[in-house]
Design a protein around this motif. Sequence first.
Motif: not given
Lengths: 466, 85
Positions: A154-171
């Motif tokens: 759960a923690v891994w997935l939470g962190g991963s989603f935040w990372t994915g969200f941040t990544f798209v936030g650069y575009f």
Amino acid sequence: MSTPPATPDVAASLYEVRQKIYPRAVHGWFATWRWLFVIGTQAVFYGLCWLPWNGRQAVLFDLAARKFYIFGLVFWPQDVFFLTVLLIISAYSLFLFTAIGGRLWCGYACPQTVYTEMFIWVERLIEGDRSAQIRLDKAPLGANKIARKLAKHAVWLGGSFWTGFTFVGYFTPIKTLSFEVVTMSLGGWEVFWILFYSFATYGNAGWMREQVCKYMCPYARFQGVMFDPDTLTVTYDVDRGEPRGSRSRKDDHRADGKGDCVDCGICVQVCPTGIDIRKGLQYECIGCSACIDGCNQVMDKVGYPRGLIRYSTQHALKEHWGWRQMLTHIVRPRIIIYTVILGVIVLAFVWGLGHKSTLRVDVIRDRGTLAREVEDEQIENVFRLQVMNVSEQPQRYTMSVSGIESIAINGPTEIEVPAATTKSVSVAVRVPEHSAKKGTNTIYFDVRSLSDDKVSVHEKARFLRP
Amino acid sequence: MKSWMVVLWPSFLMAGVAEGVFFSLVNPQELYLLGEVVDYPPLAAYSIGFLAFWALCSASSWLTCAMHTNAEAVNHLPPHHGVHQ
Ligand code: SF4
Ligand code: SF4
């Protein structure tokens, strides 16, 4: 037919079963540095997209508008040259650092290392250290095991989603994106890329880990070309360590003919790629220095000097050089040449950025209207001028034309272009019939900013006389 | 697992390069696809472009992988054992 022979080794190695690696936690000088890099790079990655600048996101690769913003700079597709030079600079720096200090990039800054490090940290918090993890994995499925595994993922997935969200936030501007997440109005492709990047992070840092370095990384394959005998790498001092073996505290191990390695296996246990550095330099070694920290702890405990595993060069080890001698050998022709080339490219890049014009003009002959005769024995050609204002302020420009006697623009000669926009205007150019020769004539458009004389463009065009 | 990684990852990198070069030279909004103007939203155009490049590059990587196996491995691929018996 007879039974076929057993599967050949080639195929077998392709399907080799991976042994899960449980890296043991390690503390020390290098581990501290690695953590500083993790925190530093991730503070930049997660934070930078929230930074405002001139009323917009400071770093934004705005695909929809085809413009890249990096602080005060705006890059248009025409600036792809700068991007290319930037890539060349990165590649050259990588060569230089690798020739000096081995795989520093892998050990400290590569996203694969950084995210794996963070994921392992979470794993340790929830499942305990190495031995606890091994025990948990061997234990039968029970409430404790299920709870811990669920929590970890759960923690891994939470962190991963935040990372994915941040990544798209650069575009896509991240504020718009957050708003869309909250109101559940994300576009399909945004959802796709957020999930894509999230699962890539989760899979790479949670599951694949060292396999990414071993099987997927192109850089690891070229290390042989980039290393030479004067490259600093993580090395085990064979002469000092061998013959290895366990011993009792009281023994004088030198008298017993033993080396300094107590064969405790700590260096193997801390290694994230699961190799034994005592076998020599291997391409699987990502230069993370965990084994240096680990072995130093052991050396401290048994009261031997530190540095049985240390940063050293092949030459230094062979010739038993001290630090000073080794460092003087690091400055060698290869390093000097790399540094000079890199310096020149960086200077040219900075100069180019400083002199990047804030105005660009493309002249296109209007395909719809041909050259035609108008009143007073004049010939008219219509051109389309694409005026790009690359600066972040609105600008007024004046246009003029030259190249043929008595050539003039018929219509307004001033144009206002908002900040970071392209405006396309149609310009009718007239020439008295006698001054232009039959066929094509070369003419020049001059576009100049009214607020800054230095901002101007001189563009060639062809004027047709039928 | 490993063979998937060796196919998908290099092609991903190359697709990234192809995407960068192609779309910095060509604005998808000015393209014609099968005679029609591309009027997808930009993000869709770039994404489809990337996935198409990735698929193409993967095909190439996969072929390289396939060519790379030696005769012995091809003749005795485990799944076909039954055929010989
Ligand atoms: S940690 Fe040091 S002493 Fe222990 S096995 Fe490795 S090299 Fe030998
Ligand atoms: S051998 Fe040492 S430096 Fe290399 S990856 Fe393993 S722990 Fe890191």
